[in-house]
Design an enzyme around this catalytic site. Structure first.
Site, mmCIF file in Angstrom:
data_model
loop_
_atom_site.group_PDB
_atom_site.id
_atom_site.type_symbol
_atom_site.label_atom_id
_atom_site.label_comp_id
_atom_site.label_asym_id
_atom_site.label_seq_id
_atom_site.Cartn_x
_atom_site.Cartn_y
_atom_site.Cartn_z
ATOM 1 N N GLU A 1 -6.749 4.665 8.041
ATOM 2 C CA GLU A 1 -6.563 6.094 7.749
ATOM 3 C C GLU A 1 -7.822 6.681 7.115
ATOM 4 O O GLU A 1 -8.176 7.831 7.360
ATOM 5 C CB GLU A 1 -5.327 6.282 6.851
ATOM 6 C CG GLU A 1 -4.042 6.068 7.645
ATOM 7 C CD GLU A 1 -2.852 5.593 6.848
ATOM 8 O OE1 GLU A 1 -2.871 5.674 5.603
ATOM 9 O OE2 GLU A 1 -1.886 5.114 7.471
ATOM 10 N N GLY B 1 2.562 1.997 10.856
ATOM 11 C CA GLY B 1 3.525 3.085 10.717
ATOM 12 C C GLY B 1 4.265 3.437 11.992
ATOM 13 O O GLY B 1 4.901 4.484 12.087
ATOM 14 N N HIS C 1 -9.449 1.094 5.114
ATOM 15 C CA HIS C 1 -8.151 1.298 5.780
ATOM 16 C C HIS C 1 -8.349 2.244 6.965
ATOM 17 O O HIS C 1 -9.164 3.168 6.903
ATOM 18 C CB HIS C 1 -7.145 1.882 4.781
ATOM 19 C CG HIS C 1 -5.746 1.896 5.316
ATOM 20 N ND1 HIS C 1 -5.317 2.849 6.215
ATOM 21 C CD2 HIS C 1 -4.705 1.060 5.123
ATOM 22 C CE1 HIS C 1 -4.049 2.589 6.529
ATOM 23 N NE2 HIS C 1 -3.663 1.507 5.880
ATOM 24 N N GLY D 1 2.764 -1.223 4.323
ATOM 25 C CA GLY D 1 2.773 0.197 3.997
ATOM 26 C C GLY D 1 4.173 0.677 3.692
ATOM 27 O O GLY D 1 4.701 0.491 2.589
ATOM 28 N N GLY D 2 4.825 1.268 4.686
ATOM 29 C CA GLY D 2 6.136 1.905 4.509
ATOM 30 C C GLY D 2 7.155 1.058 3.766
ATOM 31 O O GLY D 2 7.807 1.537 2.821
ATOM 32 N N SER E 1 3.476 -2.375 10.371
ATOM 33 C CA SER E 1 4.933 -2.386 10.546
ATOM 34 C C SER E 1 5.587 -3.717 10.151
ATOM 35 O O SER E 1 6.540 -4.155 10.796
ATOM 36 C CB SER E 1 5.305 -1.991 11.981
ATOM 37 O OG SER E 1 4.864 -0.667 12.253
ATOM 38 N N GLU F 1 -5.288 -5.062 10.681
ATOM 39 C CA GLU F 1 -4.265 -4.038 10.873
ATOM 40 C C GLU F 1 -4.542 -3.285 12.173
ATOM 41 O O GLU F 1 -5.318 -2.313 12.173
ATOM 42 C CB GLU F 1 -4.289 -3.050 9.704
ATOM 43 C CG GLU F 1 -4.010 -3.657 8.364
ATOM 44 C CD GLU F 1 -3.437 -2.627 7.399
ATOM 45 O OE1 GLU F 1 -2.320 -2.846 6.911
ATOM 46 O OE2 GLU F 1 -4.083 -1.602 7.166
ATOM 47 N N ASN G 1 0.876 -1.185 0.000
ATOM 48 C CA ASN G 1 0.000 0.000 0.000
ATOM 49 C C ASN G 1 0.906 1.226 0.000
ATOM 50 O O ASN G 1 1.499 1.562 1.021
ATOM 51 C CB ASN G 1 -0.890 -0.026 1.257
ATOM 52 C CG ASN G 1 -1.678 1.259 1.439
ATOM 53 O OD1 ASN G 1 -1.782 2.077 0.521
ATOM 54 N ND2 ASN G 1 -2.241 1.443 2.628
ATOM 55 N N TRP G 2 0.983 1.880 -1.152
ATOM 56 C CA TRP G 2 1.904 3.026 -1.271
ATOM 57 C C TRP G 2 1.350 4.296 -0.614
ATOM 58 O O TRP G 2 2.043 5.288 -0.509
ATOM 59 C CB TRP G 2 2.203 3.299 -2.748
ATOM 60 C CG TRP G 2 3.188 2.335 -3.356
ATOM 61 C CD1 TRP G 2 3.769 1.260 -2.756
ATOM 62 C CD2 TRP G 2 3.720 2.374 -4.694
ATOM 63 N NE1 TRP G 2 4.627 0.632 -3.631
ATOM 64 C CE2 TRP G 2 4.617 1.295 -4.828
ATOM 65 C CE3 TRP G 2 3.524 3.216 -5.798
ATOM 66 C CZ2 TRP G 2 5.317 1.035 -6.014
ATOM 67 C CZ3 TRP G 2 4.213 2.957 -6.973
ATOM 68 C CH2 TRP G 2 5.098 1.878 -7.084
ATOM 69 N N LYS G 3 0.093 4.275 -0.231
ATOM 70 C CA LYS G 3 -0.557 5.478 0.336
ATOM 71 C C LYS G 3 -0.334 6.674 -0.586
ATOM 72 O O LYS G 3 -0.328 6.501 -1.799
ATOM 73 C CB LYS G 3 -0.035 5.741 1.757
ATOM 74 C CG LYS G 3 -0.082 4.490 2.642
ATOM 75 C CD LYS G 3 0.157 4.794 4.082
ATOM 76 C CE LYS G 3 0.259 3.490 4.858
ATOM 77 N NZ LYS G 3 0.124 3.654 6.276
HETATM 78 C C1 PEP Z 1 -0.753 0.167 6.164
HETATM 79 O O1 PEP Z 1 -0.888 1.371 6.143
HETATM 80 O O2 PEP Z 1 -1.593 -0.578 5.614
HETATM 81 C C2 PEP Z 1 0.415 -0.373 6.849
HETATM 82 C C3 PEP Z 1 0.386 -1.622 7.228
HETATM 83 O O3 PEP Z 1 1.449 0.481 7.058
HETATM 84 P P1 PEP Z 1 2.903 0.118 7.707
HETATM 85 O O4 PEP Z 1 3.356 -1.167 7.068
HETATM 86 O O5 PEP Z 1 3.762 1.276 7.328
HETATM 87 O O6 PEP Z 1 2.688 -0.033 9.156
#
Ligand code: PEP
Length: 246
Positions: free
Chosen positions: A100, A173, A98, A231-232, A210, A167, A9-11
């Site tokens: 966010e 994050g 999600h 994500g990241g 994470s 999640e 997920n590049w956001k």
């Molecule tokens: C996400 O936003 O779906 C996510 C899992 O982010 P991260 O891996 O950065 O925690």
């Protein structure tokens, strides 16, 4: 057999150059290494078309998806993007719910269910995100809370093919990954709750929060974990590859 899938997920990150880098880099990697099941990347909507075209041109077997979708099929909804449009642009998946979007853009449980149903109706696969805030876990209500999110999100699912992503909000994050026992307990619970609406034994349940190259193998090795939503670490080709590598 449930499929395993690692989804990036590049956001609100990425560029045309990053799409090119991933298509070429993943192509090279997949030609010589085996991976955990399947791979997918969800870039910002404007790049779905170019990323999926780059995968096709370079003959790379990596799917592309959206990070969000409209709750409506079509009409006067300025700024929205339908599930059929995502599919036409080359998307096979759409993330819905999600945390966010739930926290910042008003995606309620009801809206998440409607969005998921739109995605299913268009013939692509929703990746439905659920997860509790830290305060909910600290109060000991995490199983009940997430169970309710799952029931609500699947209320219009009618045996559809879909993916659920657990999640925990406190792990996204932050670098604070949920531990193996916490993840397994919740995934088992989600599978039980989901079985009221879908064939849960065939429904992949991903962990997100994470995930990185150091913790991926342990998490992906848990009995009820069928992949990861990343994500990241999905923005760095080397890290994404290291997570997906078998
Ligand atoms: C996400 O936003 O779906 C996510 C899992 O982010 P991260 O891996 O950065 O925690």
């Amino acid at each position: 057999m449930r499929k395993q899938i690692v989804v990036g997920n590049w956001k609100l990150n990425g560029s045309r150059a990053l799409c090119e880098e991933f298509a070429l880099g993943l192509g090279k990697f997949l030609s010589r290494e085996s991976i955990v099941g399947e791979l997918a990347i969800c870039p910002p909507a404007v790049y779905i078309d170019s990323l999926s075209s780059a995968m096709v041109i370079n003959e790379v077997n990596v799917a592309v998806g959206a990070q969000n979708v409209a709750a409506q099929e079509k009409g006067a909804f300025t700024g929205e993007m339908s599930a059929a449009m995502i599919k036409e642009a080359g998307g096979s998946y759409a993330i819905v719910g999600h945390s966010e979007r739930r926290a910042m853009f008003g995606d309620t449980d009801e809206l998440v269910a409607t969005k998921a149903a739109q995605v299913v109706a268009a013939g692509i696969t929703p990746i439905i995100c659920v997860g509790e805030e830290l305060a909910v876990r600290e109060a000991g209500n995490h199983l009940e809370f997430v169970g309710q999110q799952v029931s609500a999100a699947l209320s219009q699912a009618q045996s559809a093919t879909l993916i659920v992503a657990y999640e925990p909000v406190w792990a996204i994050g932050t670098g604070n990954t949920a531990n193996a026992a916490q993840v397994q307990e919740m995934h088992e619970h989600i599978r039980k709750v989901a079985s009221a609406s879908v064939n849960a034994e065939l429904t992949p349940i991903l962990y997100g929060g994470s995930v990185n190259p150091s913790n991926a193998a342990e998490l992906l090795g848990l009995p009820d974990v069928d992949g990861a939503l990343v994500g990241g670490a999905s923005l760095e080709l080397e890290k994404f590859i290291a997570i997906a590598k078998r």
